[in-house]
Scaffold this motif. Sequence first.
Motif, PDB file in Angstrom:
ATOM      1  N   GLY A   1      18.613 -10.551  -6.900  1.00 37.69           N
ATOM      2  CA  GLY A   1      17.279 -10.465  -7.478  1.00 37.69           C
ATOM      3  C   GLY A   1      16.185 -11.114  -6.667  1.00 37.69           C
ATOM      4  O   GLY A   1      15.012 -11.004  -6.994  1.00 37.69           O
ATOM      5  N   LEU A   2      16.555 -11.781  -5.577  1.00 39.84           N
ATOM      6  CA  LEU A   2      15.560 -12.419  -4.721  1.00 39.84           C
ATOM      7  C   LEU A   2      14.981 -11.376  -3.768  1.00 39.84           C
ATOM      8  O   LEU A   2      15.708 -10.714  -3.035  1.00 39.84           O
TER       9      LEU A   2
ATOM     10  N   ILE B   1       7.063 -15.027  -9.276  1.00 35.43           N
ATOM     11  CA  ILE B   1       7.050 -15.934  -8.129  1.00 35.43           C
ATOM     12  C   ILE B   1       7.321 -17.343  -8.640  1.00 35.43           C
ATOM     13  O   ILE B   1       6.708 -17.789  -9.612  1.00 35.43           O
ATOM     14  N   THR B   2       8.268 -18.012  -7.969  1.00 27.12           N
ATOM     15  CA  THR B   2       8.496 -19.423  -8.262  1.00 27.12           C
ATOM     16  C   THR B   2       7.973 -20.232  -7.092  1.00 27.12           C
ATOM     17  O   THR B   2       8.061 -19.812  -5.931  1.00 27.12           O
TER      18      THR B   2
ATOM     19  N   ASN C   1      12.307  -9.579 -11.139  1.00 27.53           N
ATOM     20  CA  ASN C   1      11.723  -9.603 -12.480  1.00 27.53           C
ATOM     21  C   ASN C   1      12.095 -10.897 -13.196  1.00 27.53           C
ATOM     22  O   ASN C   1      12.904 -11.692 -12.700  1.00 27.53           O
ATOM     23  N   GLU C   2      11.539 -11.074 -14.351  1.00 24.80           N
ATOM     24  CA  GLU C   2      11.737 -12.286 -15.146  1.00 24.80           C
ATOM     25  C   GLU C   2      13.175 -12.421 -15.646  1.00 24.80           C
ATOM     26  O   GLU C   2      13.666 -13.530 -15.849  1.00 24.80           O
ATOM     27  N   ASP C   3      13.865 -11.297 -15.841  1.00 22.03           N
ATOM     28  CA  ASP C   3      15.232 -11.340 -16.360  1.00 22.03           C
ATOM     29  C   ASP C   3      16.167 -12.140 -15.463  1.00 22.03           C
ATOM     30  O   ASP C   3      17.082 -12.814 -15.952  1.00 22.03           O
TER      31      ASP C   3
ATOM     32  N   VAL D   1       8.350 -27.583 -10.379  1.00 20.40           N
ATOM     33  CA  VAL D   1       8.675 -26.159 -10.451  1.00 20.40           C
ATOM     34  C   VAL D   1       7.558 -25.439 -11.185  1.00 20.40           C
ATOM     35  O   VAL D   1       7.178 -25.823 -12.290  1.00 20.40           O
ATOM     36  N   GLU D   2       7.021 -24.400 -10.539  1.00 20.46           N
ATOM     37  CA  GLU D   2       5.993 -23.569 -11.160  1.00 20.46           C
ATOM     38  C   GLU D   2       6.479 -22.126 -11.145  1.00 20.46           C
ATOM     39  O   GLU D   2       7.116 -21.689 -10.175  1.00 20.46           O
ATOM     40  N   VAL D   3       6.181 -21.379 -12.210  1.00 23.82           N
ATOM     41  CA  VAL D   3       6.608 -19.990 -12.316  1.00 23.82           C
ATOM     42  C   VAL D   3       5.388 -19.134 -12.643  1.00 23.82           C
ATOM     43  O   VAL D   3       4.623 -19.454 -13.554  1.00 23.82           O
ATOM     44  N   TYR D   4       5.232 -18.057 -11.875  1.00 26.50           N
ATOM     45  CA  TYR D   4       4.082 -17.168 -12.044  1.00 26.50           C
ATOM     46  C   TYR D   4       4.541 -15.725 -12.198  1.00 26.50           C
ATOM     47  O   TYR D   4       5.512 -15.306 -11.555  1.00 26.50           O
TER      48      TYR D   4
END
Length: 101
Positions: free
Chosen positions: A34-35, A4-5, A58-60, A87-90
């Motif tokens: 990928g969304l 999740i971004t 996924n992270e890729d 920007v945050e990435v989880y």
Amino acid sequence: MEIITMIKGKIDETVSQDFEDAYAAIKEEGITDGLVASYLLKDLVVPDLYKIESVWVNEDILKNMMDNDETSTEVKLFEKFGVDPTVEVYEVRDSFSQFEE
């Protein structure tokens, strides 16, 4: 596991409807590979704070964008309105759904 971004920034209330319309227009342009889902959120406590939460397969997918030095559509949207967003990435570790139709 899904990623999740969270892209967030303050949008002046005089252009908030334009910002919301621009977000809605993204759907017309076609969805990024990928969304899984994307949500435009407006803070109820800080009314000029907007967030775009996106769920990715996924992270890729994100690594590929970074490797190609691509700026995400969400970041570009904030930049279009003169905002340098946070920007945050989880990584999703667990989840559940309570409501089913």
